[in-house]
Design a protein around this motif. Sequence first.
Motif, PDB file in Angstrom:
ATOM      1  N   SER A  47       0.818  -1.221   0.000  1.00  0.00           N
ATOM      2  CA  SER A  47       0.000   0.000   0.000  1.00  0.00           C
ATOM      3  C   SER A  47       0.851   1.270   0.000  1.00  0.00           C
ATOM      4  O   SER A  47       0.376   2.344  -0.364  1.00  0.00           O
ATOM      5  N   ALA A  48       2.128   1.150   0.409  1.00  0.00           N
ATOM      6  CA  ALA A  48       3.007   2.319   0.462  1.00  0.00           C
ATOM      7  C   ALA A  48       3.726   2.566  -0.864  1.00  0.00           C
ATOM      8  O   ALA A  48       4.436   3.562  -1.013  1.00  0.00           O
ATOM      9  N   LEU A  49       3.538   1.679  -1.826  1.00  0.00           N
ATOM     10  CA  LEU A  49       4.277   1.780  -3.093  1.00  0.00           C
ATOM     11  C   LEU A  49       3.918   3.047  -3.853  1.00  0.00           C
ATOM     12  O   LEU A  49       4.793   3.770  -4.327  1.00  0.00           O
ATOM     13  N   TYR A  50       2.630   3.328  -3.985  1.00  0.00           N
ATOM     14  CA  TYR A  50       2.151   4.550  -4.634  1.00  0.00           C
ATOM     15  C   TYR A  50       1.140   5.219  -3.708  1.00  0.00           C
ATOM     16  O   TYR A  50       0.304   4.554  -3.113  1.00  0.00           O
ATOM     17  N   LYS A  51       1.231   6.547  -3.608  1.00  0.00           N
ATOM     18  CA  LYS A  51       0.309   7.277  -2.729  1.00  0.00           C
ATOM     19  C   LYS A  51      -1.110   7.319  -3.304  1.00  0.00           C
ATOM     20  O   LYS A  51      -2.081   7.435  -2.567  1.00  0.00           O
ATOM     21  N   SER A  52      -1.200   7.259  -4.618  1.00  0.00           N
ATOM     22  CA  SER A  52      -2.507   7.292  -5.271  1.00  0.00           C
ATOM     23  C   SER A  52      -2.425   6.516  -6.581  1.00  0.00           C
ATOM     24  O   SER A  52      -1.331   6.176  -7.038  1.00  0.00           O
ATOM     25  N   ASN A  53      -3.587   6.273  -7.167  1.00  0.00           N
ATOM     26  CA  ASN A  53      -3.615   5.566  -8.448  1.00  0.00           C
ATOM     27  C   ASN A  53      -2.948   6.389  -9.547  1.00  0.00           C
ATOM     28  O   ASN A  53      -2.240   5.839 -10.395  1.00  0.00           O
ATOM     29  N   LEU A  54      -3.162   7.706  -9.509  1.00  0.00           N
ATOM     30  CA  LEU A  54      -2.568   8.585 -10.509  1.00  0.00           C
ATOM     31  C   LEU A  54      -1.054   8.592 -10.388  1.00  0.00           C
ATOM     32  O   LEU A  54      -0.332   8.549 -11.391  1.00  0.00           O
ATOM     33  N   GLU A  55      -0.570   8.638  -9.133  1.00  0.00           N
ATOM     34  CA  GLU A  55       0.879   8.602  -8.935  1.00  0.00           C
ATOM     35  C   GLU A  55       1.452   7.279  -9.448  1.00  0.00           C
ATOM     36  O   GLU A  55       2.530   7.246 -10.052  1.00  0.00           O
ATOM     37  N   GLY A  56       0.711   6.197  -9.210  1.00  0.00           N
ATOM     38  CA  GLY A  56       1.147   4.893  -9.701  1.00  0.00           C
ATOM     39  C   GLY A  56       1.271   4.887 -11.211  1.00  0.00           C
ATOM     40  O   GLY A  56       2.260   4.392 -11.769  1.00  0.00           O
ATOM     41  N   LEU A  57       0.285   5.451 -11.892  1.00  0.00           N
ATOM     42  CA  LEU A  57       0.300   5.507 -13.346  1.00  0.00           C
ATOM     43  C   LEU A  57       1.489   6.327 -13.855  1.00  0.00           C
ATOM     44  O   LEU A  57       2.214   5.897 -14.768  1.00  0.00           O
ATOM     45  N   LYS A  58       1.708   7.477 -13.235  1.00  0.00           N
ATOM     46  CA  LYS A  58       2.822   8.348 -13.643  1.00  0.00           C
ATOM     47  C   LYS A  58       4.170   7.669 -13.397  1.00  0.00           C
ATOM     48  O   LYS A  58       5.077   7.744 -14.233  1.00  0.00           O
ATOM     49  N   THR A  59       4.291   7.022 -12.251  1.00  0.00           N
ATOM     50  CA  THR A  59       5.553   6.365 -11.894  1.00  0.00           C
ATOM     51  C   THR A  59       5.883   5.238 -12.864  1.00  0.00           C
ATOM     52  O   THR A  59       7.022   5.096 -13.313  1.00  0.00           O
ATOM     53  N   ILE A  60       4.884   4.436 -13.189  1.00  0.00           N
ATOM     54  CA  ILE A  60       5.096   3.314 -14.111  1.00  0.00           C
ATOM     55  C   ILE A  60       5.436   3.827 -15.511  1.00  0.00           C
ATOM     56  O   ILE A  60       6.356   3.321 -16.168  1.00  0.00           O
ATOM     57  N   LEU A  61       4.702   4.836 -15.965  1.00  0.00           N
ATOM     58  CA  LEU A  61       4.969   5.405 -17.288  1.00  0.00           C
ATOM     59  C   LEU A  61       6.380   5.979 -17.369  1.00  0.00           C
ATOM     60  O   LEU A  61       7.081   5.797 -18.375  1.00  0.00           O
ATOM     61  N   LYS A  62       6.809   6.660 -16.305  1.00  0.00           N
ATOM     62  CA  LYS A  62       8.127   7.282 -16.284  1.00  0.00           C
ATOM     63  C   LYS A  62       9.239   6.239 -16.258  1.00  0.00           C
ATOM     64  O   LYS A  62      10.252   6.368 -16.952  1.00  0.00           O
TER      65      LYS A  62
END
Length: 303
Positions: A47-62
């Motif tokens: 649960s600590a990997l990404y703060k939000s779903n949007l952050e998760g998407l941005k992090t993976i894309l980057k």
Amino acid sequence: MGNDNKIELFTPKYFGACTIGGILACGPTHSAVTPLDLIKCRRQVSSALYKSNLEGLKTILKGEGIKGIFTGFGATAIGYSLQGAGKYGFYEFFKYNYSNLIGKELSEKYKTTLYLSASASAEFLADIFLCPFESIKVKTQTSIPPFANNVVDGFNKIMKSEGVYGFYKGLYPLWFRQIPYTMVKFATFERVVELIYSYLPKKKSEYSLGTQTGVSFLGGYIAGIFCAIVSHPADVMVSKINNEKSSNESTANVVKKIYGKIGFVGLWNGLPIRIVMIGTLTGLQWLIYDSFKAAVGLPTSGH
């Protein structure tokens, strides 16, 4: 059913058409939401990997690019196509045969029980087809860098390290997730569609196919919301179990250990995104399924 229909109801050809409809309904829709599923699974495991779903998407894309957000696509496409075949094909088969078994009068009186029984039986079998590919998908999605490059690579790695057990160690939690999910999905859909038509001024058969499939989408979306809530704790467990590296413990012990770490609250990680995902998914599945049935000359689902 009119005489101009191309396929006679409740024949092998009919059940075959329903099976194909299930493949078309489930394979493409689950595959299309792979990015949402990827973020959901990773947040469930950590649960600590990404703060939000949007952050998760941005992090993976980057970090991984467009290809990265479709991690697990192949296993999803194959697994859920097979599951869709079993889910819809066997549902129609069991609904028809259980109805014949208990008779028309009892079938009408206990319609919800009939829908629940048929869908539970169908999903029990469908998950046996799905489970190996779900194992590959989840292990690939929840490991960074990904556990495998593709389905074949994932299959070979699991077989080499854990044998056949590695493909089915998540079967019991999968059943606990998918069977209640499918029971709610089919029973809620059937009753919601029935309710919608009961409030409309004309009989179902008097409406255009566009209207009928629109009702199917709405009924499916509403059913999907309930599905997501009912099955979410088991969904979290499936992600956690397939992410565990040890293959020496029993499923019950692994579940107990995971629950000890995350507690009751942890079982609901990722629920909001899953409600959106499953609601849309289920609505689209019924839309595709009934559109296919109409295209081959069969009536749409529901009364």
